[in-house]
Design an enzyme around this catalytic site. Structure first.
Site, mmCIF file in Angstrom:
data_model
loop_
_atom_site.group_PDB
_atom_site.id
_atom_site.type_symbol
_atom_site.label_atom_id
_atom_site.label_comp_id
_atom_site.label_asym_id
_atom_site.label_seq_id
_atom_site.Cartn_x
_atom_site.Cartn_y
_atom_site.Cartn_z
ATOM 1 N N LYS A 196 -0.071 -1.304 7.194
ATOM 2 C CA LYS A 196 -1.261 -1.143 6.366
ATOM 3 C C LYS A 196 -2.220 -0.233 7.124
ATOM 4 O O LYS A 196 -2.676 -0.558 8.221
ATOM 5 C CB LYS A 196 -1.915 -2.496 6.087
ATOM 6 C CG LYS A 196 -3.135 -2.398 5.170
ATOM 7 C CD LYS A 196 -3.703 -3.777 4.895
ATOM 8 C CE LYS A 196 -4.920 -3.703 3.980
ATOM 9 N NZ LYS A 196 -5.501 -5.030 3.726
ATOM 10 N N LYS A 248 1.415 0.242 2.815
ATOM 11 C CA LYS A 248 0.177 0.351 2.050
ATOM 12 C C LYS A 248 -0.786 1.283 2.776
ATOM 13 O O LYS A 248 -1.023 1.076 3.975
ATOM 14 C CB LYS A 248 -0.452 -1.040 1.897
ATOM 15 C CG LYS A 248 -1.747 -1.080 1.094
ATOM 16 C CD LYS A 248 -2.276 -2.501 1.001
ATOM 17 C CE LYS A 248 -3.548 -2.537 0.181
ATOM 18 N NZ LYS A 248 -4.097 -3.904 0.054
#
Length: 323
Positions: A196, A248
């Site tokens: 992320k 992400k």
């Protein structure tokens, strides 16, 4: 005088193109993120994400049922509490909005879909960080793990099939797996946000969850320039017991997604995040892009890069456009 090879022969008709298509996009591969707001009496539009709302408990149930009927593969739930504190106690409270909403959806849908929960503190803390803070104001990794473990058990007991630790704390998967197993919740899975990134594309999400964040999360989210680091994070998460892993954001990190898919022994997800959604919606609203074609091209690109599943705010709508 003529080409010896004519690849265009395989593009002559819709049926031919369908026959030789390399990348599939199906409703079951799409996961719908949803927001539920404590105390809301009607759905609240999110201005930076046209078409997305903070749901009431009732509207969440109705929208979830409709999405599942459309064929989406799962639902990822985020809670928006009325009050916050330094340790995010609403996240571990069995009567906190996220846990209550999970029980609502579990009662409504049972095992007809895969219920997922965001296992992170940022929505619940009054400082907006993904963990508890130390005396110097930094995020205390190990103290945060203890809260994540408690939060994970609460979410699993409320009905989540998959937990999504998104805080990028070192050891978070192992801490959650151990807590679940000790509690006898051995069938609850972990969708680890392994890579992320500290992205500018999260902006609209901050509105969606009424984030209290001041500053940034660069001490725990990944540097956008680092790709090898993502592979190390994936290796660690799998070793700690992750059942799936996540990249992400999606669009700015398709190379990382491809690299992850090449090495991951578990299914790979990608999150088509709020800023990516907002850009397309804004351009389409101005008539600069064909909205449906653009959405499907975006989702197909994420699948082509290697995602087995995609979290996207277009999930329920896109199912109607797919074969």
């Amino acid at each position: 005088m003529f080409p010896e090879h004519r690849p265009r022969r395989l593009r002559t008709t819709p049926a031919m193109r369908r026959l030789v298509g390399e990348t599939t996009l199906r409703p079951r591969q799409l996961i719908l993120p949803m927001f539920v707001a404590e105390g809301a009496v009607e759905p609240r539009p999110i201005s930076s994400m046209p078409g997305v709302v903070q749901h009431t408990r009732d509207s969440l149930r109705k929208a979830a049922v409709e999405a599942v009927r459309s064929g989406v593969g799962g639902l990822m739930l985020f809670g928006v509490p009325q009050t916050r504190d330094a340790v995010g106690s609403g996240a571990t409270d069995e009567n906190g909005i996220l846990n209550v909403a999970l029980r609502d959806l579990k009662a409504e849908l049972g095992d007809d879909t895969v219920l997922m929960a965001d296992t992170c503190l940022d929505e619940f803390t009054d400082h907006g960080h993904c963990g508890v803070l130390d005396a110097d104001g930094g995020v205390d990794n190990d103290a945060t793990l203890r809260v994540y473990a408690e939060m994970a058990v609460a979410q699993a007991e409320s009905g989540a099939h998959l937990l999504g630790p998104s805080g990028m704390m070192d050891g978070q998967v192992a801490a959650i797996r151990q807590a679940l197993d000790v509690a006898g919740l051995v069938d609850t899975g972990i969708l680890a946000y392994s890579a992320k990134y500290a992205s500018a594309f999260y902006g609209p999400f901050r509105e969606a969850v009424d984030s209290q964040l001041k500053g940034d999360r660069k001490t725990y989210q990944q540097d956008p320039g680092n790709a090898r680091e993502a592979l190390r994070e994936i290796e660690l998460d799998v070793a700690e017991g992750a059942d799936m892993i996540m990249i992400k954001p999606a669009l700015s990190y398709l190379d990382v997604l491809r690299a992850a898919a090449d090495v991951s022994p578990v299914p790979v997800a990608a999150y088509n995040i709020s800023g990516e959604y907002a850009m397309v919606e804004a351009a389409a609203a101005n008539g600069w892009l064909d909205r449906e074609r653009t959405i499907l091209e975006v989702l197909t690109s994420i699948r082509r890069a290697g995602a087995d599943m995609i979290l996207t705010y277009w999930a329920a709508e896109a199912t109607a456009w797919l074969d």
